[in-house]
Design a protein around this motif. Sequence first.
Motif, mmCIF file in Angstrom:
data_model
loop_
_atom_site.group_PDB
_atom_site.id
_atom_site.type_symbol
_atom_site.label_atom_id
_atom_site.label_comp_id
_atom_site.label_asym_id
_atom_site.label_seq_id
_atom_site.Cartn_x
_atom_site.Cartn_y
_atom_site.Cartn_z
ATOM 1 N N SER A 1 3.249 5.946 -2.626
ATOM 2 C CA SER A 1 4.467 6.720 -2.850
ATOM 3 C C SER A 1 4.726 6.951 -4.333
ATOM 4 N N LEU A 2 4.295 6.025 -5.175
ATOM 5 C CA LEU A 2 4.446 6.199 -6.625
ATOM 6 C C LEU A 2 3.414 7.183 -7.181
ATOM 7 N N VAL B 1 11.557 8.778 -2.156
ATOM 8 C CA VAL B 1 12.643 8.298 -1.304
ATOM 9 C C VAL B 1 12.240 7.043 -0.534
ATOM 10 N N ASN B 2 10.917 6.782 -0.436
ATOM 11 C CA ASN B 2 10.442 5.590 0.268
ATOM 12 C C ASN B 2 10.755 4.291 -0.472
ATOM 13 N N VAL C 1 0.840 -1.210 0.000
ATOM 14 C CA VAL C 1 0.000 0.000 0.000
ATOM 15 C C VAL C 1 0.872 1.255 0.000
ATOM 16 N N THR C 2 1.926 1.255 0.807
ATOM 17 C CA THR C 2 2.836 2.399 0.867
ATOM 18 C C THR C 2 3.563 2.591 -0.458
ATOM 19 N N PHE C 3 3.917 1.489 -1.094
ATOM 20 C CA PHE C 3 4.604 1.552 -2.392
ATOM 21 C C PHE C 3 3.719 2.229 -3.441
ATOM 22 N N TRP D 1 9.503 18.734 -4.413
ATOM 23 C CA TRP D 1 8.738 18.069 -3.359
ATOM 24 C C TRP D 1 8.379 16.632 -3.693
ATOM 25 N N HIS D 2 8.340 16.277 -4.959
ATOM 26 C CA HIS D 2 7.990 14.905 -5.346
ATOM 27 C C HIS D 2 8.940 13.875 -4.727
#
Length: 461
Positions: free
Chosen positions: A86-87, A165-166, A81-83, A159-160
């Motif tokens: 983050s994309l 960076v995750n 979910v975080t991936f 800011w992107h």
Amino acid sequence: MNARSWWLMISVGLGILLNPLNSSMVSVAIPRLQHVFQLGFTDVSWVIFSFYISSAIAQPVMGKASDLWGRRKIFLTGLLVTFVASLLAPLSPNFGWLIVFRSVQSIGTSMMVAVGMAIVRIHITEKQATALSVLSIFLSGAAAIGPFIGGVFIHWWNWHAIFLVNIPFIAASFILAWRTIPKDELPASVQRNMSFRKMMNTIDVPGILLFTVGLVALLVGVLSAKSSGHVSLLHVIVGLIGLMLLLAFVRYELKISSPFIPLRTFARYPAMTWVNVQFMLVNVLFYSVFFGIPSYLQTVRHVSEFHTGILMLSLGLCSLVVSPLAGRWIDKSGPGPALFVSAILMTIGSVWIVSLTHHSPVISVCLALAVFGVSNGLNNVGMQAALFQSSPKEIIGVASGLFSTSRYLGTILSSLLIGIVMGGKFSFGGFRVLGMILTAIALSLVFMSRRLRESGQFQES
């Protein structure tokens, strides 16, 4: 610990650090996001609100969900979910979509935090204290260096980058977690006999909805009125709806057997309640500084994101250095003296903020941040120790959950405070008023720490 245990601990650590890292990196991105999306300070504050509201809800919910579906599944799903979030966040066509992806990212990272500690407790049976202390370093270290990493990446790539960076952390954690986290053996009764209705009751979906919609509506009503500069009928109606929903939430939670937030526990244990109130105020003060100082540096002093991130390191590093020293002190003297000293330091730091001008030396800002960093290091250990001393052993799990809720309520209130004080634009005058309010909060913490200490609640260890 054997090699497999170390790799398990690293895989979990790389996952759980994503929550504090993403909550802290954004502190240096606020002015840039204001400029990019052409929004006022109050509107941009929702990039903070959305993350903490989602975390406050997701962490206890996912802790319960792990009993139904297994901790390994929750952890790996959280990484996926975080991936995705983050994309997609850097591709947001407008600020509304950025808030959506930011909320999804918060839910994903909260899934890992909710079960990460439990995974280590269950599967690492030797030197558990060492393992948990290493995970604490992942959490506190990520929060400490978040503003620095955010400042560097925003300065060089925009800011992107604070979302992209995750990706390396997610990839490394997923590969290691897939190989090292054992599959859960759930009881047959959980797998076979859990109906959909019972599952919803266990997670307390109605309570979650009442809390979420009520809190968001109340914040929208209050912040919209402040941002626009006048109070319209619509703002009043939205705010009142939010307030009524929150009152309905309290009434509902007091009735059910498995509440989202066990409010009755507060009534039964007043000492524990005071610790949570104090912890909430500590977080209001700390996060007001954490998010206020970067905006002061960039908006008032015209310091770049890169140098703002470097300056913010003085807060995070002081907190990291002081935490283990505070642990030794508290082991000998109990949490009372440390919390009293911390409250004194927060008062000094708040007065220091009020004294800052447009031309104050940069070293003065660093010293103020260092004072707050030391106080935060004392609080990180002291408040946890105070919780353990004030909470009966049979409810320590519930107490820990309420403690986390108090932290998130404090962070949400800090964002609300900054939004109300600043309105649509961050200003030096508003920053000084914020410092005065923080001084009042710090003085109340001095009084509370002294009162709790004199009452005998915090005995020497």
